[in-house]
Design a protein around this motif. Structure first.
Motif, PDB file in Angstrom:
ATOM      1  N   LEU A 445       1.053  -1.380   0.494  1.00  0.00           N
ATOM      2  CA  LEU A 445       0.213   0.093   0.466  1.00  0.00           C
ATOM      3  C   LEU A 445       0.742   1.259  -0.398  1.00  0.00           C
ATOM      4  O   LEU A 445       2.042   1.424   0.465  1.00  0.00           O
ATOM      5  CB  LEU A 445      -0.983   0.294   1.376  1.00  0.00           C
ATOM      6  N   PRO A 446       0.708   2.040  -0.907  1.00  0.00           N
ATOM      7  CA  PRO A 446       1.376   3.443  -0.862  1.00  0.00           C
ATOM      8  C   PRO A 446       1.125   3.814   0.598  1.00  0.00           C
ATOM      9  O   PRO A 446      -0.024   4.572   0.747  1.00  0.00           O
ATOM     10  CB  PRO A 446       0.384   4.850  -1.906  1.00  0.00           C
ATOM     11  N   GLU A 447       2.900   4.179   1.572  1.00  0.00           N
ATOM     12  CA  GLU A 447       2.572   5.050   2.417  1.00  0.00           C
ATOM     13  C   GLU A 447       2.435   6.237   2.520  1.00  0.00           C
ATOM     14  O   GLU A 447       2.966   7.119   1.659  1.00  0.00           O
ATOM     15  CB  GLU A 447       4.273   4.354   2.766  1.00  0.00           C
ATOM     16  N   SER A 448       1.379   6.293   3.689  1.00  0.00           N
ATOM     17  CA  SER A 448       1.038   8.543   3.451  1.00  0.00           C
ATOM     18  C   SER A 448       2.228   8.685   4.279  1.00  0.00           C
ATOM     19  O   SER A 448       3.147   8.482   5.024  1.00  0.00           O
ATOM     20  CB  SER A 448      -0.240   8.501   4.047  1.00  0.00           C
ATOM     21  N   PRO A 449       2.716  10.199   3.753  1.00  0.00           N
ATOM     22  CA  PRO A 449       3.403  10.838   4.492  1.00  0.00           C
ATOM     23  C   PRO A 449       3.222  10.963   5.983  1.00  0.00           C
ATOM     24  O   PRO A 449       2.445  11.001   6.040  1.00  0.00           O
ATOM     25  CB  PRO A 449       3.491  12.205   3.648  1.00  0.00           C
ATOM     26  N   PHE A 450       4.803  10.944   6.505  1.00  0.00           N
ATOM     27  CA  PHE A 450       3.960  11.489   7.913  1.00  0.00           C
ATOM     28  C   PHE A 450       3.371  13.054   8.413  1.00  0.00           C
ATOM     29  O   PHE A 450       3.040  12.273  10.072  1.00  0.00           O
ATOM     30  CB  PHE A 450       5.199  11.120   8.486  1.00  0.00           C
ATOM     31  N   SER A 453      -0.680  12.557   8.642  1.00  0.00           N
ATOM     32  CA  SER A 453      -0.369  11.409   9.729  1.00  0.00           C
ATOM     33  C   SER A 453      -1.478  12.587  10.727  1.00  0.00           C
ATOM     34  O   SER A 453      -1.293  13.793  10.798  1.00  0.00           O
ATOM     35  CB  SER A 453       0.401  10.702  10.400  1.00  0.00           C
ATOM     36  N   PRO A 454      -2.508  12.232  11.263  1.00  0.00           N
ATOM     37  CA  PRO A 454      -2.960  12.080  11.867  1.00  0.00           C
ATOM     38  C   PRO A 454      -2.693  12.507  13.518  1.00  0.00           C
ATOM     39  O   PRO A 454      -2.819  13.877  14.230  1.00  0.00           O
ATOM     40  CB  PRO A 454      -5.131  11.273  12.397  1.00  0.00           C
ATOM     41  N   GLU A 455      -2.099  12.116  13.764  1.00  0.00           N
ATOM     42  CA  GLU A 455      -0.896  12.169  14.931  1.00  0.00           C
ATOM     43  C   GLU A 455      -0.006  13.780  14.529  1.00  0.00           C
ATOM     44  O   GLU A 455       0.487  14.870  15.135  1.00  0.00           O
ATOM     45  CB  GLU A 455      -0.378  10.880  15.108  1.00  0.00           C
ATOM     46  N   PHE A 456       0.796  13.989  13.343  1.00  0.00           N
ATOM     47  CA  PHE A 456       1.526  14.690  13.486  1.00  0.00           C
ATOM     48  C   PHE A 456       0.599  15.788  13.299  1.00  0.00           C
ATOM     49  O   PHE A 456       1.209  16.889  14.156  1.00  0.00           O
ATOM     50  CB  PHE A 456       2.290  14.690  11.811  1.00  0.00           C
ATOM     51  N   ILE A 457      -0.157  15.453  12.940  1.00  0.00           N
ATOM     52  CA  ILE A 457      -1.468  16.955  12.446  1.00  0.00           C
ATOM     53  C   ILE A 457      -1.590  18.107  13.595  1.00  0.00           C
ATOM     54  O   ILE A 457      -1.570  19.046  14.096  1.00  0.00           O
ATOM     55  CB  ILE A 457      -2.458  17.272  11.827  1.00  0.00           C
ATOM     56  N   SER A 458      -2.130  16.636  14.792  1.00  0.00           N
ATOM     57  CA  SER A 458      -2.528  17.601  16.191  1.00  0.00           C
ATOM     58  C   SER A 458      -0.858  17.647  16.909  1.00  0.00           C
ATOM     59  O   SER A 458      -1.594  18.934  17.515  1.00  0.00           O
ATOM     60  CB  SER A 458      -2.738  15.675  16.693  1.00  0.00           C
TER      61      SER A 458
END
Length: 556
Positions: A445-450, A453-458
């Protein structure tokens, strides 16, 4: 010079701490300016801190009608829960950490009601209500309860139920059956399965007396008819029960084939697929056949015989007209029979009439045949089996795969024939093949950029808040307070220098300095100014008092 030195007070015996000493050296204007700057900095920092601690608001409920919205707002105010409205007022927002808790508390109070009324409408009946109004209230309550039940389905967001219940009459020919219509609003990306549609139909039909399932219509929010009643309420195609039966039947054959092949090929080295053609037609046949009976096998059902014999005799009876007649003429006995009453008639044989009847009834050969075909009988089976290549170990230790031999394929084919119950007359087909199995490629699966991610955005949001808070604090300290204090200090130093310069100009132009031999040397203006600056820096309080005394003395 001696008098000038005598007027200078001695330095304080006990030195104050550095911050307090610095504050004590400031003038009243500097102190007020510093207090204002500090108050402004504290206010800004407090505002930033409160802003950084403000919770995120999430949607509690959306698309509410006015009645439910007002009830929910009143409940939130009673619970002291902060709330907001989205743009346009289409949704109610509450802090993210309290969304689920508030929803559960509101659900315990029956909120939101969705604008539907149920049987609670019957609890507030007014005295003197007409029978027609009672009937309408009952129908509204029944429609609301049905709509609530339909909305409990996960795919249904909203529902409306309309019942057409005719008025009862005493004439059977004028009797009308009730009908129902259901409008469902489905959630985004969700559809109702045929079994769910059938469940809604039977739910509504079972809730209204004498309502047939064929009289229930279901539509979605797009106007699409979901319940299509054909052939008495059943679709022309297979219903879900029949499809489930075919699937279970095919899986049963596959399981039997795999169970017999697993000990031979090993687990995971074979695949089997079965397609079953199942007959769901209902057929009944009755036949009555008559066949001729052979003479030697004839069975007598009934037999009737009748035999009858009659004989003609002379005149008998009471005397009468015939007995009083004269005798008949004589005749020859060989040619003419003697007439009755003649002497020769007594010796002559009377005439004889005989009849015989016989009736015989035979059993009729009759065959009555009643045939009823079974529902769900298998008309044809198609089976495909693929077997993986077998593995062989080479002398060098390596392992290679080779295809199965013809004998092995024939053995597997015979086993599968027996397991599936192969019937040639029925048209069954079987195909067994040997092919190498290819390992499934790992699904990547194409890895989403870190950073998405919701954790990084928070975390980024929190860091941005604290960085902004620290940046504003540093700006207030180094960009506002410190330059202000420096400006005020510089201005005070300039005022002190000007005062010292004025005092020096009023005094003698030459001040004696103590030399090595005790001689007094004259001082220039630059030396005096440098000495005054050093004195102002070392003991600014002393210089301020001196200037104050000079100012007061000059005024006096």
């Amino acid at each position: 010079m001696a008098s000038d030195q005598a007027t200078l007070p001695a330095p304080a015996a006990a030195a104050l701490p550095a911050p307090l000493a610095f504050i004590s050296q400031l003038s009243m204007r500097q102190k007020l300016a510093g207090m204002a700057a500090v108050a402004l900095a504290i206010a800004v920092l407090t505002g930033l801190w409160l802003w950084s601690r403000t919770p995120d608001y999430q949607v509690l409920f959306s698309n509410l009608n006015e009645k439910d919205g007002g009830a929910i707002i009143a409940a939130l105010q009673q619970q002291n829960v902060p709330y907001r409205f989205s743009e346009g007022g289409g949704a109610i927002l509450v802090p993210a950490g309290q969304v689920h808790d508030v929803r559960l508390k509101l659900a315990s109070q029956g909120l939101p009601r969705g604008g539907l009324v149920g049987f609670e409408l019957m609890e507030a009946q007014k005295l003197g209500l007409s029978q027609f109004a009672e009937h309408i209230n009952y129908q509204r309550a029944l429609e609301g309860e049905l709509a609530r039940s339909i909305q409990s389905l996960s795919a249904v967001d909203g529902a409306r139920v309309h019942l057409a219940i005719p008025k009862q009459t005493g004439f059977l020919r004028d009797e009308q059956k009730p009908t129902a219509s259901v409008l469902v609003n489905l959630r985004g990306g969700r559809v109702l399965e045929p079994t769910q549609v059938a469940g809604i139909v039977h739910l509504v039909a079972s809730s209204v007396p004498e309502l047939s399932p064929s009289a229930v219509s279901i539509l979605d929010q797009n106007g699409k008819l979901l319940s299509q009643n054909k052939d008495g309420g059943r679709d022309a195609g297979l219903d879900p029960t029949q499809l489930k039966y075919v699937e279970d039947l095919e899986q049963g054959y596959i399981k039997r084939i795999e169970q017999i092949l697993t000990p031979i090929t090993g687990p995971g080295n074979h695949r089997a697929q079965v397609t079953a053609d199942v007959d769901f037609d209902r057929a009944e046949q009755t036949a009555e056949t008559y066949a001729p009976n052979p003479a030697d096998k004839a069975a007598i059902r009934s037999q009737q015989s009748q035999e009858q014999t009659t004989r003609e005799a002379g005149a008998t009876g009471v005397p009468g007209a015939l007995s009083n007649q004269p005798p008949a003429p004589a005749t020859a006995p060989l040619t003419t029979p003697a007439a009755p009453g003649t002497p020769g008639a007594a010796n002559q044989a009377p005439p004889l009439n005989a009849s015989k009847n016989a009736t015989i009834n035979y059993e009729v050969d009759k065959t009555v045949r009643h045939v009823k075909s079974a529902v769900g009988s298998v008309k044809r089976l198609s089976v495909a089996v693929v077997v993986n290549h077998k593995s062989e170990k080479l002398p060098d230790g390596k392992v290679k795969t080779v295809p199965l031999t013809e004998a092995e394929i024939k053995q597997i084919t015979d086993l599968v024939r027996e397991a599936m119950g192969f019937n040639k007359d029925r048209g069954d087909t079987l195909n067994v093949a040997s092919s190498p199995f290819r390992a499934a490629d790992p699904e990547t699966l194409p890895e989403s950029p870190f950073w998405k991610s919701p954790e990084f955005i928070s975390l980024a949001k929190d860091l941005f808040k604290y960085a902004l808070f620290a940046g504003v604090a540093l700006y207030l300290v180094f960009g506002l307070i410190k330059p202000l204090v420096r400006q005020m200090t510089t201005r005070e130093e300039a005022d002190e220098d000007q005062s010292v310069r004025d005092v020096t100009a009023d005094e003698d132009a030459v001040v004696a300095l103590s030399g090595p031999g005790g001689a007094q040397l004259p001082m220039t203006f630059e030396q005096k100014l440098a000495q005054a600056k050093e004195l102002a820096k070392s003991d600014p309080k002393l210089v301020a008092n001196m200037i104050k005394e000079w100012t007061n003395g000059g005024q006096g």
